[in-house]
Design an enzyme around this catalytic site. Structure first.
Site, PDB file in Angstrom:
ATOM      1  N   ARG A 180      52.676  75.464 -60.302  1.00  0.00           N
ATOM      2  CA  ARG A 180      51.273  75.209 -59.955  1.00  0.00           C
ATOM      3  C   ARG A 180      50.996  73.739 -59.597  1.00  0.00           C
ATOM      4  O   ARG A 180      49.884  73.236 -59.810  1.00  0.00           O
ATOM      5  CB  ARG A 180      50.317  75.641 -61.081  1.00  0.00           C
ATOM      6  CG  ARG A 180      50.415  77.093 -61.463  1.00  0.00           C
ATOM      7  CD  ARG A 180      50.043  78.044 -60.321  1.00  0.00           C
ATOM      8  NE  ARG A 180      50.450  79.388 -60.669  1.00  0.00           N
ATOM      9  CZ  ARG A 180      51.626  79.938 -60.304  1.00  0.00           C
ATOM     10  NH1 ARG A 180      52.471  79.281 -59.529  1.00  0.00           N
ATOM     11  NH2 ARG A 180      51.955  81.133 -60.669  1.00  0.00           N
ATOM     12  N   SER A 230      42.348  82.191 -63.107  1.00  0.00           N
ATOM     13  CA  SER A 230      42.761  81.726 -64.443  1.00  0.00           C
ATOM     14  C   SER A 230      42.333  80.280 -64.591  1.00  0.00           C
ATOM     15  O   SER A 230      42.738  79.434 -63.796  1.00  0.00           O
ATOM     16  CB  SER A 230      44.273  81.808 -64.602  1.00  0.00           C
ATOM     17  OG  SER A 230      44.690  83.122 -64.401  1.00  0.00           O
ATOM     18  N   GLU A 300      43.799  74.596 -65.167  1.00  0.00           N
ATOM     19  CA  GLU A 300      44.491  74.758 -63.881  1.00  0.00           C
ATOM     20  C   GLU A 300      43.507  74.405 -62.761  1.00  0.00           C
ATOM     21  O   GLU A 300      43.849  73.865 -61.735  1.00  0.00           O
ATOM     22  CB  GLU A 300      44.943  76.216 -63.738  1.00  0.00           C
ATOM     23  CG  GLU A 300      45.636  76.506 -62.443  1.00  0.00           C
ATOM     24  CD  GLU A 300      46.165  77.942 -62.385  1.00  0.00           C
ATOM     25  OE1 GLU A 300      46.988  78.301 -63.240  1.00  0.00           O
ATOM     26  OE2 GLU A 300      45.741  78.669 -61.479  1.00  0.00           O
TER      27      GLU A 300
HETATM   28  C1  LIG Z   1      40.159  86.129 -58.682  1.00  0.00           C
HETATM   29  C2  LIG Z   1      41.147  85.023 -58.508  1.00  0.00           C
HETATM   30  C3  LIG Z   1      42.502  85.271 -58.646  1.00  0.00           C
HETATM   31  C4  LIG Z   1      43.430  84.254 -58.480  1.00  0.00           C
HETATM   32  N1  LIG Z   1      44.758  84.543 -58.624  1.00  0.00           N
HETATM   33  C5  LIG Z   1      45.666  83.574 -58.464  1.00  0.00           C
HETATM   34  C6  LIG Z   1      47.067  83.850 -58.611  1.00  0.00           C
HETATM   35  O1  LIG Z   1      47.468  84.963 -58.871  1.00  0.00           O
HETATM   36  N2  LIG Z   1      47.929  82.831 -58.437  1.00  0.00           N
HETATM   37  C7  LIG Z   1      47.519  81.571 -58.140  1.00  0.00           C
HETATM   38  O2  LIG Z   1      48.373  80.703 -57.974  1.00  0.00           O
HETATM   39  N3  LIG Z   1      46.219  81.268 -58.011  1.00  0.00           N
HETATM   40  C8  LIG Z   1      45.282  82.228 -58.153  1.00  0.00           C
HETATM   41  N4  LIG Z   1      43.954  81.933 -58.021  1.00  0.00           N
HETATM   42  C9  LIG Z   1      43.543  80.548 -57.762  1.00  0.00           C
HETATM   43  C10 LIG Z   1      43.368  80.188 -56.272  1.00  0.00           C
HETATM   44  O3  LIG Z   1      43.047  81.314 -55.490  1.00  0.00           O
HETATM   45  C11 LIG Z   1      44.612  79.533 -55.730  1.00  0.00           C
HETATM   46  O4  LIG Z   1      44.911  78.389 -56.461  1.00  0.00           O
HETATM   47  C12 LIG Z   1      44.465  79.130 -54.252  1.00  0.00           C
HETATM   48  O5  LIG Z   1      45.718  78.682 -53.797  1.00  0.00           O
HETATM   49  C13 LIG Z   1      43.432  78.049 -54.027  1.00  0.00           C
HETATM   50  O6  LIG Z   1      43.191  77.923 -52.646  1.00  0.00           O
HETATM   51  P1  LIG Z   1      41.762  77.483 -52.065  1.00  0.00           P
HETATM   52  O7  LIG Z   1      41.862  77.495 -50.598  1.00  0.00           O
HETATM   53  O8  LIG Z   1      40.690  78.302 -52.665  1.00  0.00           O
HETATM   54  O9  LIG Z   1      41.697  75.998 -52.583  1.00  0.00           O
HETATM   55  P2  LIG Z   1      40.420  75.202 -53.120  1.00  0.00           P
HETATM   56  O10 LIG Z   1      40.020  75.774 -54.433  1.00  0.00           O
HETATM   57  O11 LIG Z   1      39.383  75.107 -52.076  1.00  0.00           O
HETATM   58  O12 LIG Z   1      41.043  73.780 -53.343  1.00  0.00           O
HETATM   59  C14 LIG Z   1      42.024  73.540 -54.331  1.00  0.00           C
HETATM   60  C15 LIG Z   1      42.684  72.200 -54.002  1.00  0.00           C
HETATM   61  O13 LIG Z   1      43.452  72.380 -52.816  1.00  0.00           O
HETATM   62  C16 LIG Z   1      43.139  71.343 -51.896  1.00  0.00           C
HETATM   63  N5  LIG Z   1      43.291  71.872 -50.538  1.00  0.00           N
HETATM   64  C17 LIG Z   1      42.648  72.925 -49.972  1.00  0.00           C
HETATM   65  N6  LIG Z   1      43.034  73.065 -48.695  1.00  0.00           N
HETATM   66  C18 LIG Z   1      43.934  72.083 -48.443  1.00  0.00           C
HETATM   67  C19 LIG Z   1      44.686  71.680 -47.291  1.00  0.00           C
HETATM   68  N7  LIG Z   1      44.582  72.304 -46.128  1.00  0.00           N
HETATM   69  N8  LIG Z   1      45.510  70.609 -47.416  1.00  0.00           N
HETATM   70  C20 LIG Z   1      45.612  69.924 -48.582  1.00  0.00           C
HETATM   71  N9  LIG Z   1      44.923  70.247 -49.691  1.00  0.00           N
HETATM   72  C21 LIG Z   1      44.096  71.324 -49.621  1.00  0.00           C
HETATM   73  C22 LIG Z   1      41.693  70.983 -52.184  1.00  0.00           C
HETATM   74  O14 LIG Z   1      41.402  69.670 -51.740  1.00  0.00           O
HETATM   75  C23 LIG Z   1      41.653  71.102 -53.693  1.00  0.00           C
HETATM   76  O15 LIG Z   1      42.072  69.900 -54.298  1.00  0.00           O
HETATM   77  C24 LIG Z   1      42.999  82.943 -58.182  1.00  0.00           C
HETATM   78  C25 LIG Z   1      41.636  82.682 -58.049  1.00  0.00           C
HETATM   79  C26 LIG Z   1      40.712  83.705 -58.202  1.00  0.00           C
HETATM   80  C27 LIG Z   1      39.263  83.406 -58.041  1.00  0.00           C
END
Ligand SMILES: Cc1cc2nc3c(=O)[nH]c(=O)nc-3n(C[C@H](O)[C@H](O)[C@H](O)COP(=O)(O)OP(=O)(O)OC[C@H]3O[C@@H](n4cnc5c(N)ncnc54)[C@H](O)[C@@H]3O)c2cc1C
Length: 308
Positions: A180, A230, A300
């Site tokens: 992560r 999570s 996380e």
């Molecule tokens: C219902 C649910 C289930 C989930 N299940 C999982 C799972 O099974 N496994 C898991 O790992 N995660 C899970 N997650 C967490 C989440 O979906 C992941 O961590 C996902 O990768 C986050 O992506 P995001 O685009 O929403 O990032 P954001 O939440 O928008 O941003 C997170 C970070 O990433 C950075 N970021 C975003 N885009 C970029 C880019 N293009 N370049 C550089 N940095 C960037 C942002 O600046 C920020 O610091 C879950 C979340 C939910 C709500």
């Protein structure tokens, strides 16, 4: 920090780089986050090309303006006071294409869609991502993973913009992907594109894995409410959800935020919670688990922005 929303000089430069329809002023971020939390962004910018991303980074540097990247907002909590300066979202850069056994996805594409495209092309490797509600960029940022698979297993290379606004192609190894985490936050990279190496497989076999994972997710996770997934990392030797459950915290509510009754590791935005309520509940859970079991729960999910 004082808001910049009335700064016409910055606004004019931003619409020169993109266009007026891609620059929103005083935009409510709770409309753009999966958690439905967060106050206003001074400028919410959605570029349509890599050049525009580079130009915006350079502008932020020249003008010394704070700059924040938002993906699908599924792994972060934006505070109620919002975010000053420029918030950039790459949702309009969302193409996914297949080249031989490789899937090349722009960072604003949903990782779920990339996973579905791989299925359509009879390519295996991204099944684990079929229920992760983030963008490709957000998935690389934190080496997203589930059910035994993670980005690190399939990523070959990535195209990024660095803090100076230059384009760089990096190998997956250069991102230091681990549980992560990656070095993307430290280096300040903006991910534009990801190249995944997949393996040919039978459509039915890939689909069966995805259907099973979807069933597991839907039966265990409170997907009916907004949340950030999570909230805590897995503490060594324990499971966060079990510790929270054994602390009798399921159903605990602060304002509109609630420790999920379905999955103790999730905090849901049950009823128009504010970010403050959500964060207070996270802290309450951490303090209770620490008191009962002596275990520190490490978040996380990221918390960004300003208090009201
Ligand atoms: C219902 C649910 C289930 C989930 N299940 C999982 C799972 O099974 N496994 C898991 O790992 N995660 C899970 N997650 C967490 C989440 O979906 C992941 O961590 C996902 O990768 C986050 O992506 P995001 O685009 O929403 O990032 P954001 O939440 O928008 O941003 C997170 C970070 O990433 C950075 N970021 C975003 N885009 C970029 C880019 N293009 N370049 C550089 N940095 C960037 C942002 O600046 C920020 O610091 C879950 C979340 C939910 C709500």
């Amino acid at each position: 920090m004082i808001g910049l929303a009335n700064n016409h000089h910055i606004y004019d430069k931003l619409i020169n780089i993109t266009a007026a329809e891609h620059v929103l002023v005083n935009e409510q971020l709770k409309d753009h986050t999966y958690t439905h939390l967060g106050g206003m962004a001074d400028f919410y910018v959605t570029p349509e090309s890599y050049e525009q991303v580079q130009e915006i980074v350079k502008l932020a540097n020249e003008e010394k303006i704070a700059f924040t990247l938002l993906g699908n907002g599924s792994n972060l909590i934006v505070k109620d006071g919002g975010i000053r300066g420029i918030v950039m979202n790459l949702q309009k850069l969302n193409e996914v294409k297949i080249e031989d056994n490789h899937l090349i996805a722009q960072s604003g594409a949903r990782i779920i869609n990339a996973s579905r495209e791989a299925l359509r092309a009879n390519l295996s490797g991204l099944e684990f991502a079929c229920g992760i509600p983030g963008s490709v960029g957000g998935a690389l940022f934190m080496n997203a993973g589930a059910y035994g698979g993670e980005i690190k297993d399939v990523l070959v290379s990535t195209l990024v913009v660095n803090r100076e606004g230059d384009l760089l192609t990096l190998t997956a190894e250069e991102l230091d992907l681990a549980y992560r985490t990656s070095n993307i936050p430290d280096k300040g990279y903006i991910v534009l594109e990801a190249n995944f190496a997949l393996k040919e497989a039978q459509y039915e076999a890939i689909k069966e894995v995805m259907d099973n994972l979807t069933y597991k997710r839907e039966s265990k996770q409170p997907l009916e409410y907004p949340s950030c997934g999570s909230v805590f990392k897995r503490p060594p030797g324990y499971f966060a959800g079990k510790l929270i459950q054994d602390s009798d915290l399921q159903g605990k509510q602060i304002g509109g935020a609630q420790v999920s009754l379905k999955h103790a590791g999730f905090i849901v935005n049950k009823d128009n919670a504010t970010a403050k309520e959500y964060i207070n509940l996270i802290q309450y859970v951490q303090a209770t688990v620490k008191e009962k079991f002596g275990v520190e729960l490490e978040r996380e999910v990221k918390i960004i922005g300003e208090d009201l």
